[in-house]
Design an enzyme around this catalytic site. Structure first.
Site, PDB file in Angstrom:
ATOM      1  N   ARG A   1       0.816  -1.175  -0.049  1.00 12.64           N
ATOM      2  CA  ARG A   1      -0.028   0.104   0.157  1.00 12.64           C
ATOM      3  C   ARG A   1       0.640   1.046   0.423  1.00 12.64           C
ATOM      4  O   ARG A   1       1.363   1.969  -0.846  1.00 12.64           O
ATOM      5  CB  ARG A   1      -0.688   0.388   1.448  1.00 12.64           C
ATOM      6  N   ASP A   2       1.353   1.502   1.257  1.00 10.72           N
ATOM      7  CA  ASP A   2       1.847   2.734   1.184  1.00 10.72           C
ATOM      8  C   ASP A   2       3.512   2.637  -0.091  1.00 10.72           C
ATOM      9  O   ASP A   2       3.848   3.893  -0.479  1.00 10.72           O
ATOM     10  CB  ASP A   2       3.077   2.795   2.244  1.00 10.72           C
TER      11      ASP A   2
ATOM     12  N   HIS B   1      10.678   6.919   7.484  1.00 12.88           N
ATOM     13  CA  HIS B   1      10.817   6.893   5.842  1.00 12.88           C
ATOM     14  C   HIS B   1      12.640   6.889   6.055  1.00 12.88           C
ATOM     15  O   HIS B   1      13.416   7.648   6.580  1.00 12.88           O
ATOM     16  CB  HIS B   1      10.286   8.020   5.308  1.00 12.88           C
TER      17      HIS B   1
ATOM     18  N   CYS C   1      12.488   6.035  -5.137  1.00 15.43           N
ATOM     19  CA  CYS C   1      13.871   5.302  -6.022  1.00 15.43           C
ATOM     20  C   CYS C   1      15.043   5.717  -5.533  1.00 15.43           C
ATOM     21  O   CYS C   1      15.055   7.045  -4.806  1.00 15.43           O
ATOM     22  CB  CYS C   1      13.932   6.122  -7.299  1.00 15.43           C
TER      23      CYS C   1
END
Lengths: 305, 305
Positions: free
Chosen positions: A16-17, A210, A241
């Site tokens: 999902r995330d 993150h 990325c």
């Protein structure tokens, strides 16, 4: 300093995330094979989709089909993001095991991201909580920008505490603290958790980092030292990325599992099976995985063969 | 848990350990401009070359020229690796400020890497120590494979202690503990340091992590919690390509500085000036920088402009 939990639960948010933040839209069979791979790797808490407008999040347009196709009796819990009553009704219809709502700790982020105040966003979740009670579904609460906001900069721990406590009061069983822009460092993580843990037990908190500035594992280590035992992560570091401008993928599940294994903390994940699942999904993306452990293990296995 | 040092010294190893492990051989003027950039960024301890056979390490063949061209009175200390008497004489001739020797904590690694036992390798340094005393030069000791060896697997903390103590006894002022293959995790780091610190004061120890499995910052955090205040790192994460098979670059100086800044620990490095220095050298390499902080800051500045 060695007050580490013996066991950690990983909430795998890659499907999902992670996928939501990839440029490519993944076909349903590929997504299902990926989730199957996550199950084989031993992951027990899997965020599998979100019931939001496909106009805004085309990557999640097939969430109902995903949930309809998931295996029964896998022993895993499959959850979905449900921002409002409409999404909640669709999620219930699709047979989700658990739902999640989200609010920001930053007023500016709330206004710019979902176009309402923090308080208004919390009010909008009332029907979600009501339906969850009716259908006996657990609700997880995500709080974003807990370490910093792209508009306001640093966020006060008190602000995070306020929104977290409100979500718990409304019925969330767990709060996932999200460092949305990845700017947090260990000192900040420690200060935030020290504030929250005065009021909220560690068993009700999860961390969601993150890896934008490479700080995620160091922050997770601090969270473990504070007794936190639920960690959100994404297979392969999905959603970021390594070379993209402003890439801010979730911390990679492989990197987390490698650390936990090395520390003797159980998480029930087979790292090689996980790398296999990640490899399969990255074959359909336009960039290399951000996970250093995944790349190191692939290189090592390649050299062995 | 908050027993962090107030100040940390960074030993910038990009121009030696970093560039030595890059496929490209960098031209002298580019190397000098890079070192100049490191000085502008405020780095005070810079490993600038090694006096080894150019047959084995062509990237360092110009080390004498590098040292001959370095600025006088910069306030920084420039060091070089000197594996034997011949190298030491060349280093003295080139005017190095400090030298370094290296030994492995793993017998198999020593045999396969430098073709002699750990004990023999230590004996070979006798003339280096003698010349260092004569010329009033400080000697740093690198110990490799402190967390693991590619041939033996895990390495016992006792073995690291033994070789570290011998190097200190012979005259090293500081031991840099190298996780050469990057497999170490925080629990291991903690156990190793707990063993060493029973005998060796924290002021004589430095840590040298490679980010192969993404564990470096978490390990550095543990080292800081043990009172270690000297950290080796390489600008941009030089020495490791994020996608290469078995890439095992040094932890990126930018990622370390970002963490220290966030924690209020002084290191005297201007992170934007450092990113500028790294950008300049990576323009001459065949891959993107491994540093997440460097990429995030470049993306941010790009978006601002």
């Amino acid at each position: 300093m060695s007050n580490y939990p013996r066991q950690v639960s990983i909430v795998e948010v890659g499907a999902r995330d992670g996928l939501q933040n990839e440029a490519s839209v993944i076909e349903l069979p590929v997504k299902l094979a990926f989730i199957d791979g996550l199950l084989r790797a031993g992951l027990k808490r899997i965020e599998a989709g979100s019931f939001v407008s496909p106009k805004w999040v085309p990557q999640m347009a097939d969430s109902a089909a995903v949930f309809n196709s998931l295996p029964q009796n896998s022993g895993a819990t499959f959850s979905a993001l449900t921002p409002n009553e409409k999404g909640m009704l669709a999620a219930i219809d699709a047979g989700v095991d658990e739902v999640a709502v989200f609010a920001a700790a930053s007023e500016s982020f709330s206004q710019r991201n979902i176009n309402c105040s923090i308080e208004q966003s919390l009010e909008r979740f009332e029907p979600v909580f009501r339906l969850a009670r009716q259908h006996n579904l657990r609700v997880r609460g995500y709080v974003s920008c807990v370490m910093g906001c792209p508009y306001e900069g640093a966020i006060r721990p008190d602000a995070v505490l306020a929104v977290s406590q409100t979500l718990l009061d409304k019925g969330c069983y767990e709060i996932s603290l999200g460092d949305t822009i990845g700017t947090g460092t260990p000192g900040q993580t420690s200060r935030l958790l020290s504030t929250l843990l005065k009021t909220i037990p560690a068993s009700k908190l999860a961390v969601h980092f993150h890896d934008t500035y490479g700080q995620a594992l160091a922050n997770i280590l601090v969270a473990l030292q504070h007794g936190i035992s639920v960690i959100d992560s994404a297979a392969g570091g999905l959603g970021g990325c390594p070379y993209a401008a402003g890439a801010s993928g979730n911390v990679a599940t492989e990197d987390v599992v490698y650390m936990l294994n090395g520390m003797g903390i159980e998480c029930g994940v087979d790292i090689n099976a996980l790398v296999a699942a990640s490899t399969q999904i990255f074959d359909h993306l336009n960039h290399e995985p951000a996970s250093r452990t995944m790349r190191a293990l692939l290189a090592k296995n390649h050299n062995v063969m």
